[in-house]
Design a protein around this motif. Structure first.
Motif, PDB file in Angstrom:
ATOM      1  N   THR A  76     -16.959   5.095   3.277  1.00  0.00           N
ATOM      2  CA  THR A  76     -17.033   4.096   4.347  1.00  0.00           C
ATOM      3  C   THR A  76     -18.048   3.010   3.999  1.00  0.00           C
ATOM      4  O   THR A  76     -17.893   1.853   4.402  1.00  0.00           O
ATOM      5  N   ASP A  79     -16.860   0.941   0.320  1.00  0.00           N
ATOM      6  CA  ASP A  79     -15.585   0.213   0.317  1.00  0.00           C
ATOM      7  C   ASP A  79     -14.602   0.820  -0.687  1.00  0.00           C
ATOM      8  O   ASP A  79     -13.894   0.110  -1.394  1.00  0.00           O
ATOM      9  N   SER A 296      -2.001   6.212   8.301  1.00  0.00           N
ATOM     10  CA  SER A 296      -3.216   5.520   8.708  1.00  0.00           C
ATOM     11  C   SER A 296      -2.901   4.265   9.511  1.00  0.00           C
ATOM     12  O   SER A 296      -1.915   3.569   9.249  1.00  0.00           O
ATOM     13  N   ARG A 298      -4.598   1.699   9.314  1.00  0.00           N
ATOM     14  CA  ARG A 298      -4.920   0.617   8.390  1.00  0.00           C
ATOM     15  C   ARG A 298      -4.289   0.910   7.030  1.00  0.00           C
ATOM     16  O   ARG A 298      -3.852   2.039   6.781  1.00  0.00           O
ATOM     17  N   TRP A 303     -12.424   3.220   6.280  1.00  0.00           N
ATOM     18  CA  TRP A 303     -12.597   1.880   6.846  1.00  0.00           C
ATOM     19  C   TRP A 303     -13.009   0.895   5.758  1.00  0.00           C
ATOM     20  O   TRP A 303     -13.863   1.194   4.925  1.00  0.00           O
ATOM     21  N   HIS A 304     -12.356  -0.250   5.771  1.00  0.00           N
ATOM     22  CA  HIS A 304     -12.714  -1.344   4.868  1.00  0.00           C
ATOM     23  C   HIS A 304     -12.787  -2.618   5.687  1.00  0.00           C
ATOM     24  O   HIS A 304     -11.862  -2.911   6.475  1.00  0.00           O
ATOM     25  N   PRO A 334     -10.117   5.352  11.133  1.00  0.00           N
ATOM     26  CA  PRO A 334     -11.408   5.625  10.497  1.00  0.00           C
ATOM     27  C   PRO A 334     -12.579   4.919  11.179  1.00  0.00           C
ATOM     28  O   PRO A 334     -12.512   3.718  11.449  1.00  0.00           O
ATOM     29  N   ASN A 336     -16.064   2.967  11.454  1.00  0.00           N
ATOM     30  CA  ASN A 336     -16.608   1.956  10.541  1.00  0.00           C
ATOM     31  C   ASN A 336     -18.019   2.320  10.087  1.00  0.00           C
ATOM     32  O   ASN A 336     -18.543   3.383  10.422  1.00  0.00           O
ATOM     33  N   ILE A 341     -15.523   3.657  16.082  1.00  0.00           N
ATOM     34  CA  ILE A 341     -14.163   3.166  15.867  1.00  0.00           C
ATOM     35  C   ILE A 341     -14.165   1.687  16.241  1.00  0.00           C
ATOM     36  O   ILE A 341     -14.638   1.297  17.313  1.00  0.00           O
ATOM     37  N   SER A 342     -13.666   0.860  15.336  1.00  0.00           N
ATOM     38  CA  SER A 342     -13.748  -0.596  15.495  1.00  0.00           C
ATOM     39  C   SER A 342     -13.000  -1.058  16.740  1.00  0.00           C
ATOM     40  O   SER A 342     -11.964  -0.486  17.116  1.00  0.00           O
ATOM     41  N   ASP A 345      -9.292  -1.725  16.458  1.00  0.00           N
ATOM     42  CA  ASP A 345      -8.497  -0.500  16.439  1.00  0.00           C
ATOM     43  C   ASP A 345      -8.345   0.064  17.852  1.00  0.00           C
ATOM     44  O   ASP A 345      -7.257   0.519  18.251  1.00  0.00           O
TER      45      ASP A 345
END
Length: 538
Positions: A76, A79, A296, A298, A303-304, A334, A336, A341-342, A345
């Motif tokens: 995470t 990257d 996923s 993403r 997380w990216h 995922p 961040n 959680i972003s 998302d």
């Protein structure tokens, strides 16, 4: 002196009467013989379940329908997707980590369990394992006193969300990896920590992933499985080949349109199972090993910052093609680098949840008149309503319609009492009685009063969701063409989806539904755009 004593005049009576006077017991026998016969009717027992059957943990897993996968760790912060196993533990420092936020997101958007990557391929442990320093205790997070697994387990337990853990067999950090006995001991020791420190664990997730050119390593899977079942008897074990839950064969979130929970474990090996066999299962399978669709939100699993989530419509499509095809949807969301959680998302998940509710919360069949070609226990003198066709309007799998034994015709009729339009039907089998339906089709009555087919399909299982172009009709029937035993239907829902409507969709090579559509776009809630949907088959 005169007397009425019959004994003094018995010579005037007929022989039978004289016998009764001499022996009153005969009178009792005669009276009993002329009493009306009272026979008690008993209810029919339920149909015999057909093997194989799900275990209690497998049933609990299937009922949960959707789970969130939480890929989180050093990757995470670097990257990357597959860590080298040699990143400095100091990079792991999620300053705002809040496991309660993860669990709240899951609960509010319809996900019943969460599965955390307790250890990914890089070997970094998100709990303070006694068997390595390559863990949270060597990081600055919580001053080295943190435990991600503990925080998630506590939050999940408080919210009533089920907990699952992923412990990667491939470990790029551990020096004993490649030494068969030593590493299997190491892995089982860490598994024991995870399964004895954190309360109830409902799923243990492991795979056969390993990069090319890596050390050869024999995993003692049978030993692992026995240990897991011993320590957490309520848990299911996921892998390419079970033993409890199987991988669906790809990471696209789609199952095959034909999807059996039946499977032969002897035909599968972790890391070496034919994907088409995993997708479709086996109608002749001796084991109950239902499929799980992992995908996923993403493009990557971790997380990216450069990646964005799928849209809510994309997630709805995944739901149709996983949960709607007898699978569980395992959606990776995922956290961040801050440990949350972003927001983007969360927004998509809430939109997806609202879309799903808008379609499935209202069942057009709820007020319909339902009947069937036959009903088990009907007409036996006992008012047995357990297997009536009305049962299919009750949500859940523990009430169901059952036909008379040895019938050749199995049909459920739904009369809406007025013309209705719809384009989605869902069907459920009571899988605790075994998976039975092999082939079925749906018919509706057109404007000329004729029955015509709008959909034909194969398996149903726990849940099958069917989509087709809009039809307008007053009557619908579900015809079961083939079944492994007397078919049983637990639920039938009729719905409207104006979000992902399909035009010119060919169902099993047939598009004959158009002649039974009598609806223009102005009659739908709002104008809909049509697209083709991917249908995979085996």
């Amino acid at each position: 002196m005169k007397t009425n004593n019959l004994h003094h005049h018995h010579h005037l009576l007929n022989p039978i009467t004289r016998s009764i006077i001499k022996n009153p017991f005969l009178l009792t026998i005669i009276i009993l013989q002329f009493q009306p016969t009272i026979t008690k009717s008993f209810p029919n027992p339920p149909p015999i379940p057909i093997l194989p059957l799900p275990t209690s943990p497998q049933l609990s897993w299937q009922l949960s329908e959707m789970a969130l996968f939480l890929h989180f760790g050093p990757n995470t912060f670097t990257d990357s997707e597959w860590g080298s196993g040699h990143d400095d533990p100091s990079i792991f420092n999620p300053t705002s980590l809040n496991a309660t936020q993860w669990v709240t997101v899951a609960k509010e958007t319809g996900f019943s369990r969460v599965i955390l990557t307790a250890k990914h391929h890089d070997g970094f442990c998100l709990w303070p394992s006694d068997y390595t320093d390559y863990s949270v205790k060597s990081s600055p997070w919580r001053n080295g006193d943190g435990d991600v697994v503990a925080e998630l387990a506590k939050a999940a337990d408080k919210s009533g969300i089920q907990l699952g853990l992923y412990l990667s067999p491939w470990d790029r950090h551990e020096v004993s990896y490649g030494k068969t006995l030593e590493y299997n001991e190491y892995y089982m020791a860490q598994m024991t920590e995870l399964l004895t420190r954190y309360g109830n664990v409902k799923e243990v997730w492991l795979d056969g992933a390993k990069g090319e050119g890596e050390k050869d390593m024999e995993y003692f899977f049978d030993n692992w499985f026995s240990l897991i079942h011993q320590l957490q008897p309520g848990a299911v074990i996921f892998s390419d080949a079970g033993p409890d839950v199987r991988w669906v064969g790809d990471e696209g979130g789609y199952s095959s349109t034909t999807c059996w929970s039946l499977f032969n474990r002897t035909n599968a090996t972790i890391g070496g199972t034919d994907p088409s066999y995993s997708q479709g299962g086996d109608p002749l399978g001796h084991d109950w090993v239902p499929p799980e669709c992992d995908v996923s939100i993403r493009p990557g699993w971790f997380w990216h910052p450069s990646e964005a989530p799928k849209s809510a419509k994309n997630l709805l499509e995944l739901y149709y093609n996983s949960v709607g095809r007898n699978c569980l949807l395992l959606l990776n969301v995922p956290p961040n680098s801050s440990g949350l959680i972003s927001e983007e998302d969360v927004k998509v998940l809430k939109e997806f949840s609202n879309l799903k509710k808008s379609i499935f919360e209202h069942n057009l069949a709820k007020t319909a008149v339902v009947s069937a070609s036959s009903t088990r226990g009907a007409g036996v003198g006992y008012n047995d309503t357990r297997f009536t066709s009305r049962s299919i309007l009750e949500e859940g799998i523990f009430t169901y319609w059952a036909p008379h034994k040895n019938q050749s015709k199995w049909i459920i009729y739904v009369d809406f009492n007025k013309s209705v339009c719809f384009n989605v039907v869902q069907i459920q089998e009571p899988i605790q009685m075994g998976q039975r339906i092999v082939k079925f089709h749906l018919d509706v009555v057109n404007q000329d009063g004729e029955w015509g087919e709008i959909f034909s399909g194969t398996t149903v299982g726990y849940r099958r969701i069917l989509r087709f172009p809009f039809v307008k009709t007053q009557s619908l029937r579900l015809v079961i063409d083939r079944s492994r035993a007397d078919p049983l239907v637990a639920y039938l829902g009729v719905h409207i989806d104006t979000i992902s409507v399909i035009e010119n969709m060919k169902v099993n090579g047939s598009s004959n539904s158009s002649s039974f559509s009598n609806l223009n776009s102005s009659q739908v809630l709002h104008q809909v755009t049509y697209n083709h949907t991917r249908i995979s088959s085996i």
